[in-house]
Design a protein around this motif. Structure first.
Motif, PDB file in Angstrom:
ATOM      1  N   ARG A 166       0.974  -1.228  -0.116  1.00 28.82           N
ATOM      2  CA  ARG A 166       0.157  -0.035   0.123  1.00 28.82           C
ATOM      3  C   ARG A 166       0.865   1.197  -0.045  1.00 28.82           C
ATOM      4  N   ALA A 167       0.899   1.883  -1.171  1.00 29.01           N
ATOM      5  CA  ALA A 167       1.885   2.843  -1.312  1.00 29.01           C
ATOM      6  C   ALA A 167       1.757   4.166  -0.115  1.00 29.01           C
ATOM      7  N   GLU A 168       0.372   4.161   0.043  1.00 22.65           N
ATOM      8  CA  GLU A 168       0.197   5.162   0.929  1.00 22.65           C
ATOM      9  C   GLU A 168       0.915   5.246   2.465  1.00 22.65           C
ATOM     10  N   ARG A 169       1.280   4.057   2.643  1.00 24.07           N
ATOM     11  CA  ARG A 169       1.872   3.571   4.035  1.00 24.07           C
ATOM     12  C   ARG A 169       3.245   4.146   4.050  1.00 24.07           C
ATOM     13  N   TYR A 170       4.125   4.366   2.927  1.00 26.10           N
ATOM     14  CA  TYR A 170       5.238   4.553   2.748  1.00 26.10           C
ATOM     15  C   TYR A 170       5.410   6.223   2.838  1.00 26.10           C
ATOM     16  N   ALA A 171       4.414   7.174   3.146  1.00 31.86           N
ATOM     17  CA  ALA A 171       4.586   8.567   3.027  1.00 31.86           C
ATOM     18  C   ALA A 171       4.361   8.542   4.571  1.00 31.86           C
ATOM     19  N   ARG A 172       4.122   7.938   5.567  1.00 28.43           N
ATOM     20  CA  ARG A 172       4.142   8.300   6.827  1.00 28.43           C
ATOM     21  C   ARG A 172       5.084   7.161   7.657  1.00 28.43           C
ATOM     22  N   GLU A 173       5.274   7.697   8.940  1.00 23.33           N
ATOM     23  CA  GLU A 173       6.240   6.848   9.899  1.00 23.33           C
ATOM     24  C   GLU A 173       5.622   5.839  10.360  1.00 23.33           C
ATOM     25  N   CYS A 174       6.074   4.609  10.351  1.00 22.63           N
ATOM     26  CA  CYS A 174       5.288   3.621  11.056  1.00 22.63           C
ATOM     27  C   CYS A 174       6.306   2.390  11.342  1.00 22.63           C
ATOM     28  N   GLU A 206      19.080 -12.260   5.653  1.00 20.71           N
ATOM     29  CA  GLU A 206      19.913 -11.755   6.731  1.00 20.71           C
ATOM     30  C   GLU A 206      19.382 -10.691   7.416  1.00 20.71           C
ATOM     31  N   GLU A 207      18.535  -9.790   6.584  1.00 15.64           N
ATOM     32  CA  GLU A 207      18.159  -8.654   7.207  1.00 15.64           C
ATOM     33  C   GLU A 207      16.890  -8.740   8.081  1.00 15.64           C
ATOM     34  N   VAL A 208      15.825  -9.810   7.355  1.00  9.12           N
ATOM     35  CA  VAL A 208      14.797 -10.241   8.398  1.00  9.12           C
ATOM     36  C   VAL A 208      15.162 -10.778   9.637  1.00  9.12           C
ATOM     37  N   ASP A 209      15.967 -11.794   9.609  1.00  5.08           N
ATOM     38  CA  ASP A 209      16.649 -12.332  10.579  1.00  5.08           C
ATOM     39  C   ASP A 209      17.204 -11.412  11.624  1.00  5.08           C
ATOM     40  N   TRP A 210      17.976 -10.437  11.417  1.00  2.65           N
ATOM     41  CA  TRP A 210      18.364  -9.399  12.041  1.00  2.65           C
ATOM     42  C   TRP A 210      17.209  -8.741  13.082  1.00  2.65           C
ATOM     43  N   CYS A 211      16.352  -8.270  12.046  1.00  2.00           N
ATOM     44  CA  CYS A 211      15.050  -7.657  12.552  1.00  2.00           C
ATOM     45  C   CYS A 211      14.289  -8.374  13.445  1.00  2.00           C
ATOM     46  N   MET A 212      14.148  -9.556  13.175  1.00  2.00           N
ATOM     47  CA  MET A 212      13.352 -10.626  14.146  1.00  2.00           C
ATOM     48  C   MET A 212      13.953 -10.583  15.607  1.00  2.00           C
ATOM     49  N   ARG A 213      15.298 -10.799  15.401  1.00  2.00           N
ATOM     50  CA  ARG A 213      16.207 -10.723  16.714  1.00  2.00           C
ATOM     51  C   ARG A 213      15.962  -9.530  17.545  1.00  2.00           C
ATOM     52  N   ALA A 214      16.089  -8.295  16.931  1.00  2.00           N
ATOM     53  CA  ALA A 214      15.898  -6.981  17.258  1.00  2.00           C
ATOM     54  C   ALA A 214      14.556  -6.978  18.234  1.00  2.00           C
ATOM     55  N   ARG A 215      13.370  -7.422  17.526  1.00  4.60           N
ATOM     56  CA  ARG A 215      12.101  -7.028  17.932  1.00  4.60           C
ATOM     57  C   ARG A 215      12.234  -8.047  19.189  1.00  4.60           C
ATOM     58  N   ARG A 216      12.589  -9.377  19.160  1.00  2.00           N
ATOM     59  CA  ARG A 216      12.462 -10.203  20.141  1.00  2.00           C
ATOM     60  C   ARG A 216      13.172  -9.857  21.594  1.00  2.00           C
ATOM     61  N   ALA A 217      14.248  -8.910  21.050  1.00  2.00           N
ATOM     62  CA  ALA A 217      14.966  -8.148  22.108  1.00  2.00           C
ATOM     63  C   ALA A 217      14.466  -7.101  22.825  1.00  2.00           C
ATOM     64  N   GLY A 218      13.125  -6.349  22.215  1.00  2.00           N
ATOM     65  CA  GLY A 218      12.642  -5.405  22.674  1.00  2.00           C
ATOM     66  C   GLY A 218      12.791  -4.007  21.751  1.00  2.00           C
ATOM     67  N   TRP A 219      13.548  -3.904  20.864  1.00  2.00           N
ATOM     68  CA  TRP A 219      13.539  -2.933  19.970  1.00  2.00           C
ATOM     69  C   TRP A 219      12.556  -2.636  18.932  1.00  2.00           C
ATOM     70  N   ASP A 220      12.302  -1.543  18.626  1.00  2.00           N
ATOM     71  CA  ASP A 220      11.316  -1.204  17.520  1.00  2.00           C
ATOM     72  C   ASP A 220      12.110  -1.052  16.292  1.00  2.00           C
ATOM     73  N   ILE A 221      11.325  -1.516  14.975  1.00  2.00           N
ATOM     74  CA  ILE A 221      11.916  -1.387  13.795  1.00  2.00           C
ATOM     75  C   ILE A 221      10.969  -0.163  13.197  1.00  2.00           C
ATOM     76  N   ARG A 222      11.751   0.829  12.732  1.00  2.00           N
ATOM     77  CA  ARG A 222      10.907   1.968  12.101  1.00  2.00           C
ATOM     78  C   ARG A 222      11.217   2.325  10.601  1.00  2.00           C
ATOM     79  N   HIS A 223      10.086   2.598   9.889  1.00  2.00           N
ATOM     80  CA  HIS A 223      10.258   3.357   8.564  1.00  2.00           C
ATOM     81  C   HIS A 223      10.042   4.867   8.731  1.00  2.00           C
ATOM     82  N   LEU A 224      11.375   5.546   8.439  1.00  2.00           N
ATOM     83  CA  LEU A 224      11.403   6.884   8.585  1.00  2.00           C
ATOM     84  C   LEU A 224      11.119   7.609   7.203  1.00  2.00           C
ATOM     85  N   PRO A 225       9.969   8.355   6.903  1.00  3.08           N
ATOM     86  CA  PRO A 225       9.875   8.765   5.481  1.00  3.08           C
ATOM     87  C   PRO A 225      10.477  10.335   5.181  1.00  3.08           C
TER      88      PRO A 225
END
Length: 315
Positions: A166-174, A206-225
């Motif tokens: 959904r292209a509109e999702r990329y215009a805002r932080e999420c 490698e990136e999905v694995d890294w993000c999965m491990r970060a989330r499980r450790a309590g860190w957020d993953i963020r898209h910054l437009p």
């Protein structure tokens, strides 16, 4: 990273992994240096076994760059070599085919300083043609991968697959589950907590694995437009590496899921390859491109079924 008590040497360390392709890599480095203007930064290039003179070209034009030459042990391993000498409060993993289109690294660092809960962030990515690249993803699951196999990309409004289309999702932080690794900025404390990339992933996942491990450790993953980059080539679209992608996705499924769920993910992926083989087979006698894609789909299916090895060495 070095010990947690060591003072950071700079605000941002930029790690670029190269493997041939000197012209694009030089453009990436020029762009990165311009984007780092006014910021305490460190630029690290890890050359992973280039044979076309790429490291020499980089040394000639950028004597200030920290250049490491390493054997080609895969994308994750090469990034880890750069991470090991990074001294920044943040570490940006930047593909060698990415140029900064809008915004600068100082803005990125300022945004992350204001969001201490964010462990990994990415930005808007566009292709060389200017089209939006769908860089936000959901974690794999049997249902989502079944959706992808059943051509969910043709019905983005349903949101049935892994890719956020959904292209509109990329215009805002999420906060997506994970972000594509062409541009990934990680907080040094997050890397300290979760460790480097898993080097069993020679290429892909490698990136999905890294993000999965970060989330499980309590860190957020963020898209910054607030920042936009041009990503000239998408690795996922490389048909000749489809078998490698299949291998990495199966490896990820086994690592992060129980046997039943992992089997469901692999079965959904295999179904997708089977359907695409069935669709392309009638065209193959008349269309060379259809024959080529048919061979790629067949190789990926064979890798998933365990009757073929991926094209690149892997863990």
């Amino acid at each position: 990273m070095s010990g947690a008590t060591a003072a950071p040497a700079c605000d941002l360390s930029v790690v670029v992994v190269t493997h041939n392709g000197s012209e694009l890599a030089l453009r990436t480095l020029r762009s990165a240096l311009a984007a780092a203007d006014g910021l305490r930064s460190q630029l690290i290039v890890v050359d992973s076994g280039s044979s076309d003179g790429t490291p020499e070209a980089i040394e000639r034009e950028f004597p200030e760059v920290e250049l490491l030459r390493v054997p080609n042990r895969g994308f994750a391993a090469a990034n880890n070599a750069g991470i090991a000498i990074a001294g920044g409060r943040y570490v940006l993993l930047l593909n060698p085919d990415v140029e900064i289109l809008q915004g600068g690294f100082a803005e990125l660092v300022e945004a992350l300083d204001a969001r201490p809960e964010v462990g990994i962030a990415s930005v808007v990515q566009r292709g060389g043609d200017g089209e939006l690249q769908f860089s936000m993803r959901r974690f794999p699951s049997p249902l989502r991968d079944l959706g992808e196999s059943l051509f969910a990309a043709r019905w983005p409004a349903l949101g049935g697959g892994e890719v956020e289309m959904r292209a509109e999702r990329y215009a805002r932080e999420c906060s997506p589950d994970w972000v594509v690794g062409a541009f990934m900025c990680a907080r040094a404390e997050a890397i300290e907590a979760i460790g480097p990339m898993d080097e069993r992933f020679f290429l892909y996942s490698e990136e999905v694995d890294w993000c999965m491990r970060a989330r499980r450790a309590g860190w957020d993953i963020r898209h910054l437009p607030s920042m936009t980059v041009t990503h000239h080539a998408g690795r996922r679209d490389r048909g000749d590496l489809m078998g490698q992608l299949a291998h990495s996705r199966a490896l990820f499924a086994a690592k992060h899921n129980g046997p039943v769920r992992a089997w469901g993910i692999c079965a959904a992926l295999a179904l997708g390859h089977l359907l695409r083989i069935a669709l392309r087979a009638p065209l193959a006698p008349f269309d060379p491109e259809a024959r080529r894609r048919l061979g790629c789909e067949a190789q990926a299916l064979a890798v998933l079924l365990g009757i073929a090895q991926p094209p690149l060495r892997a863990g």
